[in-house]
Design a protein around this motif. Sequence first.
Motif, PDB file in Angstrom:
ATOM      1  N   GLY A   1     -41.970 -38.086  22.255  1.00 41.60           N
ATOM      2  CA  GLY A   1     -43.063 -37.958  23.105  1.00 41.60           C
ATOM      3  C   GLY A   1     -43.048 -38.686  24.392  1.00 41.60           C
ATOM      4  N   ILE A   2     -42.405 -39.842  24.492  1.00 39.09           N
ATOM      5  CA  ILE A   2     -42.436 -40.580  25.780  1.00 39.09           C
ATOM      6  C   ILE A   2     -41.272 -39.893  26.633  1.00 39.09           C
TER       7      ILE A   2
ATOM      8  N   LEU B   1     -37.175 -45.798  22.650  1.00 39.39           N
ATOM      9  CA  LEU B   1     -36.483 -44.242  22.351  1.00 39.39           C
ATOM     10  C   LEU B   1     -35.388 -44.530  21.282  1.00 39.39           C
ATOM     11  N   TYR B   2     -35.784 -44.994  20.057  1.00 37.81           N
ATOM     12  CA  TYR B   2     -34.861 -44.835  18.894  1.00 37.81           C
ATOM     13  C   TYR B   2     -34.228 -43.570  18.857  1.00 37.81           C
ATOM     14  N   SER B   3     -34.758 -42.400  18.850  1.00 36.28           N
ATOM     15  CA  SER B   3     -34.223 -41.208  18.941  1.00 36.28           C
ATOM     16  C   SER B   3     -33.062 -41.092  20.081  1.00 36.28           C
TER      17      SER B   3
ATOM     18  N   ARG C   1     -43.726 -48.497  25.989  1.00 36.22           N
ATOM     19  CA  ARG C   1     -42.788 -49.097  24.884  1.00 36.22           C
ATOM     20  C   ARG C   1     -43.928 -49.637  23.835  1.00 36.22           C
ATOM     21  N   ARG C   2     -45.107 -49.907  24.404  1.00 36.23           N
ATOM     22  CA  ARG C   2     -46.238 -50.380  23.380  1.00 36.23           C
ATOM     23  C   ARG C   2     -46.982 -49.128  22.659  1.00 36.23           C
ATOM     24  N   LEU C   3     -46.463 -47.863  23.024  1.00 39.03           N
ATOM     25  CA  LEU C   3     -47.575 -46.983  22.424  1.00 39.03           C
ATOM     26  C   LEU C   3     -47.047 -46.501  21.323  1.00 39.03           C
ATOM     27  N   THR C   4     -47.976 -45.960  20.448  1.00 35.99           N
ATOM     28  CA  THR C   4     -47.633 -45.303  19.138  1.00 35.99           C
ATOM     29  C   THR C   4     -47.261 -43.779  19.564  1.00 35.99           C
TER      30      THR C   4
ATOM     31  N   ALA D   1     -48.650 -41.564  22.522  1.00 33.12           N
ATOM     32  CA  ALA D   1     -47.493 -41.065  23.425  1.00 33.12           C
ATOM     33  C   ALA D   1     -47.918 -39.601  23.441  1.00 33.12           C
ATOM     34  N   GLU D   2     -48.297 -38.982  22.366  1.00 29.97           N
ATOM     35  CA  GLU D   2     -48.513 -37.427  22.368  1.00 29.97           C
ATOM     36  C   GLU D   2     -49.792 -37.083  23.083  1.00 29.97           C
TER      37      GLU D   2
END
Length: 281
Positions: free
Chosen positions: A89-90, A151-153, A235-238, A242-243
């Motif tokens: 989403g980010i 961005l773990y993806s 970076r602090r968003l769920t 983000a969606e």
Amino acid sequence: MRSVENHPGFGVLLTRLLNHRRVDVTWLSSASGIPETELRSVVSGGPPLAAQLDRLAPALGFHAADLYVIADVPAPEARIPWDPAAGSGIADLVKITMALPSDHRARVHWLVDQLPQELRDPPSHPLRTYGQREAGFGAVLANLLCGNRNLYSLTAAAKALALLTDGRVYLAASTISGIGRGRVPLTPDLVTGFATTLGISAGDLAAITGVELPEPSWPDDPLAAELAGLLSNCRRLTAAQAEHVCDEAKSMLVAVPDDATGEDWNRVYHQHGRWWGAPRR
């Protein structure tokens, strides 16, 4: 193939950074409020304390969370990105926001800033991190981008790199993994691309990694710098937050006229035979 150099310790990296900026420990002591004796101990190889990193970060112009990664010191929970599922989403939000005119981008920044910090649930799986002592500076860069920007993806990380570098650094997800594992050597373009996406000075990152940048360097890109700031703030968003912001940004797009030119319009996505985007202003 391994990265250019294994992680030599924070004291060496701090010395490289100070030399690059042509300042010394005395200056840093004054700027950070840390006693010079303490800083000289760190420069000599002593492990930095969390309180020292928190004070060094603003003095050096770094996000504190990034300095923890560079120093290879575990970050406090409050500085760990919020939701490992938010990456896609980010990345989509960055893509949409880049196409918007400045007043709409300002609205997106405001929306992100207004979102509350939600309670953290324990991650359902271990967060991906790369061993910096073993894999060197490739792991540092991968941890800064993938872990510290939520961005773990790896696909989302690759997308962010491509977007903020205007396609100069267009990597497969597997290549980013290879960088993080020290199997892909760092090049000047990679270091510059990561620096642009992270919002870190390319010269600073080159000094830290020991990669020499050629002259002339990439031209300054104010939009990339702005979006690097957005990426860091997200970076602090769920994932749900983000969606939500992504949907709000998407609602700012309009149908692109059929006769529109690329010079006048930014195109973002194609749906049902119609391009959606925003006029360039």
